[in-house]
Design an enzyme around this catalytic site. Structure first.
Site, short mmCIF file in Angstrom:
data_model
loop_
_atom_site.label_atom_id
_atom_site.label_comp_id
_atom_site.label_asym_id
_atom_site.label_seq_id
_atom_site.Cartn_x
_atom_site.Cartn_y
_atom_site.Cartn_z
N SER A 56 0.85 -1.20 0.00
CA SER A 56 0.00 0.00 0.00
C SER A 56 0.89 1.25 0.00
O SER A 56 0.40 2.35 -0.27
CB SER A 56 -0.93 0.00 1.21
OG SER A 56 -0.23 -0.35 2.39
N LYS A 124 4.64 -11.53 3.09
CA LYS A 124 3.22 -11.73 2.79
C LYS A 124 3.04 -11.78 1.29
O LYS A 124 3.70 -11.04 0.55
CB LYS A 124 2.38 -10.60 3.38
CG LYS A 124 0.90 -10.68 2.96
CD LYS A 124 0.02 -9.73 3.75
CE LYS A 124 -0.12 -8.34 3.18
NZ LYS A 124 -0.63 -8.26 1.80
N GLU A 126 -0.18 -12.45 -1.89
CA GLU A 126 -1.62 -12.55 -2.16
C GLU A 126 -1.91 -13.81 -2.95
O GLU A 126 -1.28 -14.06 -3.99
CB GLU A 126 -2.09 -11.31 -2.95
CG GLU A 126 -1.91 -10.01 -2.16
CD GLU A 126 -2.39 -8.77 -2.92
OE1 GLU A 126 -3.01 -8.91 -4.01
OE2 GLU A 126 -2.16 -7.66 -2.42
N GLU A 193 -9.32 -9.84 3.62
CA GLU A 193 -9.72 -8.45 3.41
C GLU A 193 -11.10 -8.35 2.78
O GLU A 193 -11.40 -9.00 1.77
CB GLU A 193 -8.67 -7.76 2.50
CG GLU A 193 -9.01 -6.30 2.21
CD GLU A 193 -7.83 -5.50 1.64
OE1 GLU A 193 -6.71 -6.05 1.54
OE2 GLU A 193 -8.06 -4.33 1.30
#
Ligand code: KIV
Length: 275
Positions: A56, A124, A126, A193
Site C-alpha cells: 500500500s 506476505k 496474495e 480483506e
C-alpha cells in the site's frame, strides 16, 4: 527487572509462535502498516504486535493509483527503514506484484532477498490454493509466510473494483479452500480483506493459524488497517471499515498554513528562535 523501555520491548519480542499462542489464548492481535522508520518506532512503542510493510506504500507514499506498480527494490527500501525502528513487533514485508507469481524459484529468491537485505522476519503474498507450492518452498527454507485472501489489491485489474468479496456461495467456498490450503502449506497467518464478517469468523474458527481481518468483522483473530487511513492522512477514498483515530491530514494542513502565514507576516522566527 529492566527499566529501559528498549530492553523491555526486546524481551517481549513478538514471533510467529507468539502470534499463534495469542490466538490460542484468544488475545486479539493488533497490526498496522508502516513504510518509514519514525512511524515504525511509534507503532512499536504503542505495543502493536505485528507491523506490515505493505505494498500500500505505492498508494499512500508514492501516490500511485494502485499497488501494481510497486517494485521489489522499493519494498526492500521501505522494509529496511522500518526494521530499524522496531524492537518488539513482528515485521512482515509485502512481496510486490510479479515478485512471486512467475514461478516458485523466483519467488523463493525474492523472499530470500526481503529477509536478508531488509531484516523483515516474514513475507506476505496474495493468493491461495494456486500459490501453495510456492508458499511451501518459501516456508521450507525457513521464511515465514502470511497469505492474503479476499480483496487482493494486486489483482485490481482482473476484478475491476474494490467491492466486498466472497458474497456469492461459490467465491465463499473458494475462499474457505484457499485458507485451508495456505494453512496446510505452512503459512503462519492469513490476512482476509473485505469479506462478510460471518465468513471471516467461520474461517478464523476453522484454522489453527491466526486470521487477521481488514474489513472482515470482529470474529477474526486480529485486525489490521493501513496506518495512513486510520490517521486520516489518506483521503482519496474512505472505506467503511476504516475507523479514523486521528485527523492528521486536516491538522497537518492547518499547521502548514499557519507556518506559511507566520513566514509571510514575519511572525516567524521570533527572538527566542534566533541566535
Ligand atoms: O499492503 C497493505 O497495506 C496490505 C494491508 C491492507 C493488509 O496488504
Amino acid at each position: 527487572m529492566s527499566t529501559d523501555p528498549k530492553n523491555e520491548r526486546r524481551s517481549r519480542k513478538v514471533t510467529t509462535r507468539s502470534l499463534r499462542s495469542m490466538k490460542e489464548q484468544r488475545e486479539p492481535i493488533s497490526s498496522l502498516t508502516a513504510y518509514d522508520y519514525l512511524t515504525a518506532e511509534l507503532l512499536d512503542q504503542a505495543g502493536i504486535d505485528m507491523i506490515l510493510v505493505g505494498d500500500s506504500a505505492g498508494m499512500v507514499v508514492q501516490g500511485l493509483e494502485t499497488t501494481v506498480g510497486v517494485t521489489l527494490e522499493q519494498m526492500l527500501y521501505h522494509c529496511q527503514v522500518v526494521t530499524r525502528g522496531v524492537e518488539r513487533a513482528l515485521v512482515v514485508g509485502d512481496m510486490p506484484f510479479m515478485s512471486y507469481q512467475v514461478n516458485a524459484d523466483e519467488a523463493l529468491r525474492n523472499a530470500g532477498r526481503m529477509i536478508k537485505e531488509s531484516g523483515v522476519e516474514a513475507v506476505k503474498l496474495e493468493g491461495g490454493e494456486k500459490l501453495c507450492e510456492t508458499v511451501r518452498r518459501i516456508v521450507d527454507v525457513g521464511i515465514p509466510v502470511m497469505g492474503h485472501l479476499g480483496l487482493t489489491p494486486q489483482s485490481i485489474h482482473k476484478f475491476g473494483t474494490y467491492q466486498v468479496r466472497a458474497t456469492e456461495p461459490e467465491e465463499a467456498a473458494q475462499l474457505r479452500r484457499d485458507a485451508l490450503a495456505l494453512e496446510a502449506a505452512g503459512a503462519f497467518a492469513v490476512v482476509i480483506e473485505k469479506v462478510p464478517a460471518t465468513l471471516a469468523t467461520e474461517i478464523s474458527q476453522a484454522l489453527a493459524i491466526p486470521v487477521i481481518g481488514i474489513g472482515a468483522g470482529i470474529g477474526c483473530d486480529g485486525q489490521i488497517l493501513v496506518t495512513h487511513d486510520m490517521l486520516g492522512l489518506y483521503n482519496r477514498f474512505h472505506p467503511r471499515f476504516v475507523r479514523r483515530y486521528a485527523e492528521l491530514g486536516r491538522d497537518t494542513l492547518a499547521a502548514f498554513a499557519r507556518y506559511r502565514a507566520d513566514v509571510k507576516t514575519r511572525e516567524f522566527p521570533g527572538p527566542e528562535e534566533s541566535y
